[in-house]
Each structure stands twice: as structure tokens, then as C-alpha cells.
Design a protein around this motif. Structure first.
Motif, PDB file in Angstrom:
ATOM      1  N   ARG A 233      -6.840  -1.581   5.039  1.00  0.00           N
ATOM      2  CA  ARG A 233      -7.668  -2.644   4.467  1.00  0.00           C
ATOM      3  C   ARG A 233      -7.735  -2.417   2.961  1.00  0.00           C
ATOM      4  NH1 ARG A 233     -10.399  -1.734   9.533  1.00  0.00           N
ATOM      5  NH2 ARG A 233     -10.305  -3.662  10.764  1.00  0.00           N
ATOM      6  N   ASP A 234      -7.396  -3.447   2.221  1.00  0.00           N
ATOM      7  CA  ASP A 234      -7.206  -3.301   0.778  1.00  0.00           C
ATOM      8  C   ASP A 234      -8.492  -3.577  -0.001  1.00  0.00           C
ATOM      9  OD1 ASP A 234      -6.903  -5.916   1.731  1.00  0.00           O
ATOM     10  OD2 ASP A 234      -5.684  -6.544   0.034  1.00  0.00           O
ATOM     11  N   GLN A 235      -9.576  -2.955   0.472  1.00  0.00           N
ATOM     12  CA  GLN A 235     -10.835  -3.019  -0.247  1.00  0.00           C
ATOM     13  C   GLN A 235     -11.476  -1.649  -0.167  1.00  0.00           C
ATOM     14  OE1 GLN A 235     -14.587  -5.418   0.614  1.00  0.00           O
ATOM     15  NE2 GLN A 235     -13.296  -7.033  -0.259  1.00  0.00           N
ATOM     16  N   SER A 236     -12.694  -1.502  -0.638  1.00  0.00           N
ATOM     17  CA  SER A 236     -13.284  -0.174  -0.741  1.00  0.00           C
ATOM     18  C   SER A 236     -14.012   0.268   0.525  1.00  0.00           C
ATOM     19  CB  SER A 236     -14.269  -0.135  -1.916  1.00  0.00           C
ATOM     20  OG  SER A 236     -15.340  -1.047  -1.702  1.00  0.00           O
ATOM     21  N   ARG A 237     -14.033  -0.552   1.573  1.00  0.00           N
ATOM     22  CA  ARG A 237     -14.643  -0.170   2.848  1.00  0.00           C
ATOM     23  C   ARG A 237     -13.561  -0.222   3.924  1.00  0.00           C
ATOM     24  NH1 ARG A 237     -20.368  -0.378   3.198  1.00  0.00           N
ATOM     25  NH2 ARG A 237     -21.352  -1.120   1.283  1.00  0.00           N
ATOM     26  N   LYS A 238     -13.103   0.931   4.353  1.00  0.00           N
ATOM     27  CA  LYS A 238     -11.931   0.999   5.237  1.00  0.00           C
ATOM     28  C   LYS A 238     -12.215   0.521   6.652  1.00  0.00           C
ATOM     29  CE  LYS A 238     -10.520   5.225   6.109  1.00  0.00           C
ATOM     30  NZ  LYS A 238     -10.121   6.607   5.776  1.00  0.00           N
ATOM     31  N   GLU A 241     -14.455  -4.969   9.246  1.00  0.00           N
ATOM     32  CA  GLU A 241     -13.566  -5.785  10.076  1.00  0.00           C
ATOM     33  C   GLU A 241     -13.208  -7.121   9.448  1.00  0.00           C
ATOM     34  OE1 GLU A 241     -17.208  -7.683  12.793  1.00  0.00           O
ATOM     35  OE2 GLU A 241     -15.671  -6.452  13.702  1.00  0.00           O
ATOM     36  N   TYR A 242     -13.998  -7.592   8.493  1.00  0.00           N
ATOM     37  CA  TYR A 242     -13.717  -8.892   7.894  1.00  0.00           C
ATOM     38  C   TYR A 242     -12.530  -8.859   6.934  1.00  0.00           C
ATOM     39  CZ  TYR A 242     -18.304 -10.016   9.765  1.00  0.00           C
ATOM     40  OH  TYR A 242     -19.362 -10.208  10.598  1.00  0.00           O
ATOM     41  N   VAL A 243     -12.072  -7.686   6.567  1.00  0.00           N
ATOM     42  CA  VAL A 243     -10.930  -7.563   5.657  1.00  0.00           C
ATOM     43  C   VAL A 243      -9.676  -7.302   6.488  1.00  0.00           C
ATOM     44  CG1 VAL A 243      -9.924  -6.240   3.758  1.00  0.00           C
ATOM     45  CG2 VAL A 243     -12.395  -6.688   3.800  1.00  0.00           C
ATOM     46  N   ASP A 244      -8.714  -8.228   6.419  1.00  0.00           N
ATOM     47  CA  ASP A 244      -7.458  -8.047   7.141  1.00  0.00           C
ATOM     48  C   ASP A 244      -6.626  -6.952   6.482  1.00  0.00           C
ATOM     49  OD1 ASP A 244      -8.068 -10.055   8.952  1.00  0.00           O
ATOM     50  OD2 ASP A 244      -7.198 -11.622   7.683  1.00  0.00           O
ATOM     51  N   LYS A 245      -5.732  -6.377   7.268  1.00  0.00           N
ATOM     52  CA  LYS A 245      -4.954  -5.240   6.775  1.00  0.00           C
ATOM     53  C   LYS A 245      -3.669  -5.687   6.084  1.00  0.00           C
ATOM     54  CE  LYS A 245      -6.707  -1.882  10.122  1.00  0.00           C
ATOM     55  NZ  LYS A 245      -6.365  -0.887  11.164  1.00  0.00           N
ATOM     56  N   VAL A 246      -3.243  -4.859   5.151  1.00  0.00           N
ATOM     57  CA  VAL A 246      -1.959  -5.034   4.460  1.00  0.00           C
ATOM     58  C   VAL A 246      -1.005  -3.964   4.969  1.00  0.00           C
ATOM     59  CG1 VAL A 246      -0.780  -4.910   2.223  1.00  0.00           C
ATOM     60  CG2 VAL A 246      -3.011  -6.051   2.415  1.00  0.00           C
ATOM     61  N   THR A 247       0.234  -4.348   5.243  1.00  0.00           N
ATOM     62  CA  THR A 247       1.247  -3.412   5.718  1.00  0.00           C
ATOM     63  C   THR A 247       2.041  -2.851   4.543  1.00  0.00           C
ATOM     64  OG1 THR A 247       1.463  -4.579   7.821  1.00  0.00           O
ATOM     65  CG2 THR A 247       3.278  -3.122   7.195  1.00  0.00           C
ATOM     66  N   VAL A 248       2.164  -1.544   4.498  1.00  0.00           N
ATOM     67  CA  VAL A 248       2.953  -0.861   3.471  1.00  0.00           C
ATOM     68  C   VAL A 248       4.058  -0.094   4.185  1.00  0.00           C
ATOM     69  CG1 VAL A 248       2.941   0.833   1.608  1.00  0.00           C
ATOM     70  CG2 VAL A 248       0.962  -0.671   1.944  1.00  0.00           C
ATOM     71  N   ARG A 249       5.320  -0.334   3.793  1.00  0.00           N
ATOM     72  CA  ARG A 249       6.451   0.292   4.472  1.00  0.00           C
ATOM     73  C   ARG A 249       7.345   1.002   3.462  1.00  0.00           C
ATOM     74  NH1 ARG A 249       9.801  -3.693   7.925  1.00  0.00           N
ATOM     75  NH2 ARG A 249      10.683  -1.693   8.585  1.00  0.00           N
ATOM     76  N   SER A 250       7.707   2.231   3.778  1.00  0.00           N
ATOM     77  CA  SER A 250       8.714   2.973   3.024  1.00  0.00           C
ATOM     78  C   SER A 250       9.999   2.918   3.843  1.00  0.00           C
ATOM     79  CB  SER A 250       8.264   4.419   2.811  1.00  0.00           C
ATOM     80  OG  SER A 250       9.238   5.140   2.096  1.00  0.00           O
ATOM     81  N   LEU A 251      11.077   2.409   3.261  1.00  0.00           N
ATOM     82  CA  LEU A 251      12.280   2.077   4.016  1.00  0.00           C
ATOM     83  C   LEU A 251      13.256   3.237   4.093  1.00  0.00           C
ATOM     84  CD1 LEU A 251      12.939  -1.503   2.566  1.00  0.00           C
ATOM     85  CD2 LEU A 251      11.415  -0.821   4.434  1.00  0.00           C
ATOM     86  N   ASN A 252      14.044   3.263   5.184  1.00  0.00           N
ATOM     87  CA  ASN A 252      15.174   4.181   5.275  1.00  0.00           C
ATOM     88  C   ASN A 252      16.422   3.478   4.753  1.00  0.00           C
ATOM     89  OD1 ASN A 252      16.085   2.480   7.333  1.00  0.00           O
ATOM     90  ND2 ASN A 252      15.275   3.789   8.967  1.00  0.00           N
ATOM     91  N   ALA A 253      17.582   4.124   4.875  1.00  0.00           N
ATOM     92  CA  ALA A 253      18.805   3.594   4.260  1.00  0.00           C
ATOM     93  C   ALA A 253      19.190   2.237   4.837  1.00  0.00           C
ATOM     94  CB  ALA A 253      19.941   4.596   4.429  1.00  0.00           C
ATOM     95  N   SER A 254      19.180   2.112   6.165  1.00  0.00           N
ATOM     96  CA  SER A 254      19.596   0.849   6.769  1.00  0.00           C
ATOM     97  C   SER A 254      18.606  -0.265   6.448  1.00  0.00           C
ATOM     98  CB  SER A 254      19.732   1.013   8.287  1.00  0.00           C
ATOM     99  OG  SER A 254      18.500   1.403   8.855  1.00  0.00           O
ATOM    100  N   GLU A 255      17.315   0.050   6.433  1.00  0.00           N
ATOM    101  CA  GLU A 255      16.316  -0.960   6.095  1.00  0.00           C
ATOM    102  C   GLU A 255      16.415  -1.359   4.630  1.00  0.00           C
ATOM    103  OE1 GLU A 255      12.822   0.457   9.235  1.00  0.00           O
ATOM    104  OE2 GLU A 255      12.933   1.297   7.211  1.00  0.00           O
ATOM    105  N   ALA A 256      16.690  -0.391   3.776  1.00  0.00           N
ATOM    106  CA  ALA A 256      16.810  -0.692   2.353  1.00  0.00           C
ATOM    107  C   ALA A 256      17.979  -1.633   2.089  1.00  0.00           C
ATOM    108  CB  ALA A 256      16.965   0.597   1.552  1.00  0.00           C
ATOM    109  N   ALA A 257      19.063  -1.447   2.839  1.00  0.00           N
ATOM    110  CA  ALA A 257      20.226  -2.314   2.648  1.00  0.00           C
ATOM    111  C   ALA A 257      19.912  -3.759   3.016  1.00  0.00           C
ATOM    112  CB  ALA A 257      21.391  -1.790   3.493  1.00  0.00           C
ATOM    113  N   ALA A 258      18.972  -3.942   3.941  1.00  0.00           N
ATOM    114  CA  ALA A 258      18.618  -5.294   4.377  1.00  0.00           C
ATOM    115  C   ALA A 258      17.360  -5.819   3.698  1.00  0.00           C
ATOM    116  CB  ALA A 258      18.429  -5.299   5.892  1.00  0.00           C
TER     117      ALA A 258
END
Length: 574
Positions: A233-238, A241-258
């Protein structure tokens, strides 16, 4: 001529036998010497070659390892981004600007939202985050010796190799080991009990409509890159429930290529944060968003772009001066952004140290709540810190002030309101104050209202969001907080009293008697609601909220309250 004398002999074409034998021996000797020279050269060459081979066998493997390990290892640890130092001036603006902020009006908060305001105020954080990603740290293997030194020169060589490996941080002097890659530190930190935050540096791409942020590792790290994902949740209270979540992804080689290509590239850092949640209550506006935003970005001095999820037009309009000062760039409505924005650095989430507070030890540049109050006053063009409270500032040439101290009395709209508000105003005037009565209005701008609060020496109100206007008071002004019935002294001090003192305001609290609460008339003196508030609180936060936050209004006994008014008046005159 005659031939009577002896005749000279003609030269012979063949050598005598002894001479021929001597020549043959000389030739044989010359050939033998030549053979000896060749053989000696070959023997010497072979000896040198043998010696070289013998010596190199002692050092060859060490030198090879030294050469391999003298190259800086590929590092996969990810350092925290957004260095909280002043950036250089004149940084170029983004190539593609964000969407313009739309103005909007605030709406009434539903009852369930009011309950959640109180739930979070009273209990704070009650659950633990079960989604924290875990990563096992790899351990370096103990290096083995490759061989024993044969002389002083090799001792020095070995010492130099070891020192080089220490400097490079690699595995030292191992013949068969392959250097292990240091595990990358997670780019998201879920360890704080109050907030989650992700900090990324490098090739960062936002997919706003998907509420997704991608990190593409550099080419040199892709071979060992592991796919990782966090949802925060991208606010100061983790846990809100009213704050929707943001997805953060670190990619591997195959994902980076796409990975999707950038549709716009930016040269400034970016911050992703939510503008919804419990906002619309001024206390939460500051505690959940504005103070954490100040902590997270103030040191960047405007060199950051805001990507706002769940953008609230009314909030962006109401606090536009603060938002515009913390960022010189257009605000981006992340949910409606269909492009792929690429940034060199990006943070997801807001740092919040505590409710309506700042921990200087954890804040960049050791910011304090006093710094924040003075910052807010500067934003709204209020007099600087050196100007005294209005009652004293109007005096000229050390003459006594010609007007009364000014008190703003704020009445709440729905809960914990003063049911005898006119009587309270009259009592304050009788005590010697010029009174400015204020009741809830939605059409009053922050700019206008801040100037009215600044003109006052005292801000009075029941425990609640209206007291958040103390940010506009001058140093040494007084906040007079009326504490409702029901053991409410602790939240009153924690949520307003302590912040007021940290901001160099003077805090005075008046705790009402049971008879001054409308709960007394409704439930009677023998009800646990009146006689035993602690027993009510032990039933859980919902019980305390029901009676003391929602059902209760206040009827001040002005006779009992007058000594407190006189105390405040004396403090102003001192």
C-alpha cells in the motif's frame, strides 16, 4: 736464347701426402666443435625450459586466480535510492509532463469511514503484515590455500594477491572456487511496523493503469537476476484497507526481454503514493499524507515528480500550495496513465514515523515537527518565526497592547460538538478574550483560513480534527483542548498535546466532568459508561468508539471552565 742453365720447376697440382692428412684432421675437429656448440645450446635451452616450467608451476595458478579476481565482481545488492540531499539546480524537466490536476469538491464522509478514523486513532496498528517477502542470504565459502610460498618474492606476491582480493571483496586465493554473487538486497522494505516502501534506482518503468512498477536490472546483472514481486500500500499506513496495493516487480532475463518499451523518459526521480484512505478528515490529511510526504521528499527541494494513485481532485486542490512546493512538476494521475514512463529513480510509498509526528533521528536533515509547522506557515505566506503572537506583536515601542487577546473557538459538526456553543463564546468574552467562533464550512479555502488562525493567540476546541489548524498558529500561541469524558486524556495528549509542544506551542487541556457529557443524561450516573469507562474500553475498541467518540457531545459547565480561561489569559499576557 740458349738452354744451357738449370730449368725452374713448374708448380704441382697435387699436395704432398702429409699435408693432405693434416687438413682432414682439422676438418674433423671443426665439425666436432660445431656439434658440441649445438648440443650445449640445446642442453642449456632445455635446462632453462625445465627451470621455467618448474618455477611457473608454483605461481601459475595463483597468478591466474589473481587476474580473474582482480576484476570487480558483478554486484547485485540494490542500494536505497532517493538520496536526501539537495540536488543541483537547473535540472531539466521531464520530456513528457503528467496530467493536470482537476479541481473537485469534498464530500461527506460515510459513517463507516468515521468509525475507521477512530479505530486507527485509538488502536494504531493491531495486526502484522503476513506478506513480507523473505530472502535467504548466501554465505561465502572459506577459501583454501593454493600452494606454499617458495621464497621471499613469492611471499610478497601472495600477500599482494590476498590484499587485492580483500580490496575487491572477492573470494581469496582459491584454486577451484568460483566467485559467488552477493545476493541483491530487496528493493522493497517491509520491516517497518507502520509503512512499507520500495526504492528503486536504474531502469524503472511504470504501468500506471495496471498499478505496476517494473525494475529492469542492468545487462551485466541479468544473467543472475531473479524474478521478485512485492505488493504494498503506497501510503503511510500499511494495513489501511481503503488503500489499494501497487505491484513492484524486479525482472529476470526472460522477463526483461519482454518488458514494455518506454513511451516517455524522465530525468528526475518519481514518487508513487496514494491520496485516498482516511483523507477528508484534516487530521488524517496531515498525519497520513502531508507529513509523510514532507519527510519523504522535502530534502529533494522540488526535484521529484508525483505519480498519485487514487488521486482525489478535492485534496489536490485544497493542498495545492504544499504539493506544488514539494514538486515542481505536473502531478500524474497514475490510475489513468496509459503510457510506460521510465525514471532513473523511483520510490513507492510514504515514510510515516508516528501519528501526526516526525522522529528527527529517522528524518532526512533531522527534520522536526517545528520544521514542518514553520514550513507550512511559509507556504501560506504567514509571518516568519521571529514574529511574536498577535497580542504582543501589535504593541509598539514597548507600549501595552490596545486590544484583547484573540481566541478562535471551533465547534465540531457531528460528534463531540458543543451543545451550548453560544454560552461558551459568551464565557470566553467575559473572561477577557476577543472571540472568533467557527463552525464547519466547506467553502473556506486553506489560504484564507490560515490567515484567520494566524491572527489568533488561542485555538480552542474539543478533541478532534479541528485542532489540526494549530499548524497555522505562531510560536508560543496556546492550544486549548477540551477532553471528552471516558478516559480520553491519553489520545488527547498523544494526538495533539505532544505535537503542539514539539512545535513550540503551549498546550492546555480541560477534561470535562461526567455531568458535562451528554452520555450522563442518556445512560445515567450508574451506567458503566459513566461510572467505569475503563470497563467499557476493555470490551474492545468498538465499544469505546461507540460511546466516547461517536455518541458523546459536550455541554460545558462555564462556571467550572472559567478558571481555565483565566489561566490561558494569564499565559498570553506573560
Amino acid at each position: 736464347m740458349g738452354t744451357t742453365g738449370s730449368q725452374l720447376p713448374l708448380p704441382s697440382t697435387t699436395a704432398p701426402a702429409p699435408v693432405a692428412a693434416l687438413g682432414a684432421k682439422s676438418a674433423v675437429r671443426a665439425v666436432a666443435q660445431h656439434h658440441q656448440t649445438v648440443v650445449g645450446f640445446l642442453v642449456g635451452f632445455l635446462l632453462v625450459l625445465l627451470l621455467y616450467t618448474t618455477v611457473s608451476s608454483q605461481f601459475g595458478s595463483q597468478i591466474a586466480i589473481g587476474v580473474l579476481q582482480s576484476t570487480a565482481p558483478v554486484r547485485t545488492d540494490q542500494n536505497v535510492i532517493t538520496p536526501l540531499t539537495s540536488p543541483s539546480s537547473g535540472a531539466p524537466s521531464n520530456l513528457t509532463q503528467g496530467d493536470q490536476v482537476n479541481k473537485g469538491e469534498n464530500s461527506d464522509t460515510p459513517n463507516k469511514m468515521e468509525e475507521d478514523h477512530i479505530q486507527h486513532d485509538v488502536h494504531g496498528i493491531e495486526t502484522s503484515n503476513q506478506t513480507e517477502a523473505k530472502f535467504d542470504d548466501k554465505k561465502e565459502r572459506t577459501p583454501e590455500q593454493a600452494g606454499q610460498p617458495v621464497n621471499d618474492a613469492s611471499d610478497r606476491m601472495e600477500e599482494e594477491l590476498i590484499q587485492q582480493e580483500i580490496d575487491q571483496g572477492g573470494i581469496k586465493n582459491a584454486t577451484n572456487d568460483i566467485e559467488q554473487v552477493t545476493p541483491r538486497k530487496p528493493i522493497c522494505d517491509l520491516s517497518d511496523p507502520r509503512y512499507d516502501i520500495c526504492e528503486i534506482s536504474g531502469d524503472v518503468r511504470t504501468l500506471g493503469a495496471n498499478r505496476t512498477v517494473l525494475y529492469v536490472p542492468p545487462a551485466g546483472e541479468l544473467a543472475g537476476a531473479v524474478s521478485q514481486e512485492w505488493r504494498i500500500r503506497d501510503q503511510s499506513r500499511k494495513y489501511l484497507e481503503y488503500v489499494d496495493k501497487v505491484t513492484v516487480r524486479s525482472l529476470n532475463a526472460s522477463e526483461a526481454a519482454a518488458a514494455p518499451e518506454c513511451t516517455s523518459r524522465h530525468v528526475v526521480p518519481a514518487l508513487v503514493f496514494a491520496m485516498n484512505g482516511l483523507t477528508s478528515n484534516p487530521w488524517h490529511d496531515f498525519s497520513d499524507v502531508l507529513i509523510p510526504l514532507f519527510i519523504t521528499t522535502r530534502a529533494l527541494e522540488g526535484d521529484v515528480q508525483f505519480l498519485i494513485s487514487d488521486l482525489q481532485p478535492w485534496f489536490a486542490d485544497k493542498y495545492r500550495l504544499i504539493l506544488a512546493n514539494l514538486s515542481r512538476y505536473d502531478v500524474v494521475d497514475l490510475n489513468r496513465d496509459t503510457g510506460v514512463r521510465c525514471y532513473p529513480r523511483l520510490t513507492v510509498g510514504l515514510r510515516g514515523h508516528r501519528d501526526l509526528g516526525i522522529d528527527p533521528a529517522r528524518a532526512p536533515r533531522n527534520y522536526t515537527m517545528l520544521d514542518f509547522r514553520l514550513y507550512v506557515r511559509e507556504i501560506y505566506s504567514l509571518p516568519p518565526a521571529g514574529v511574536d503572537i498577535p497580542y504582543k506583536a501589535v504593541a509598539a515601542d514597548n507600549e501595552p497592547p490596545q486590544r484583547k487577546p484573540r481566541m478562535m473557538v471551533i465547534n465540531r459538526g457531528r460528534t463531540r460538538k458543543f451543545v451550548n456553543f453560544p454560552e461558551i463564546v459568551a464565557a470566553a468574552e467575559s473572561a477577557g478574550f476577543e472571540v472568533i467562533p467557527v463552525e464547519p464550512r466547506r467553502d473556506l479555502s486553506v489560504e484564507e483560513f490560515s490567515r484567520v488562525v494566524d491572527s489568533c493567540d488561542v485555538l480552542m476546541g474539543a478533541h478532534g480534527a479541528g485542532l489540526t489548524n494549530f499548524f497555522f498558529l505562531r510560536t508560543n500561541a496556546v492550544m486549548l483542548q477540551v477532553v471528552p469524558w471516558g478516559h480520553m486524556e491519553y489520545p488527547a495528549m498523544g494526538y495533539y498535546g505532544i505535537p503542539a509542544k514539539e512545535m513550540r506551542l503551549r498546550d492546555v487541556e480541560y477534561s470535562i466532568a461526567a455531568e458535562e457529557s451528554t452520555l450522563y443524561d442518556k445512560y445515567g450516573k450508574d451506567s458503566p459508561v459513566i461510572s467505569d469507562p475503563e470497563a467499557i474500553h476493555k470490551q474492545g475498541w468498538r465499544a469505546g468508539m461507540k460511546y466516547y467518540w461517536i455518541e458523546q457531545d459536550i455541554r460545558l459547565n462555564v462556571t467550572r471552565f472559567t478558571p481555565t480561561l483565566q489561566q490561558v489569559l494569564q499565559m498570553i499576557r506573560e
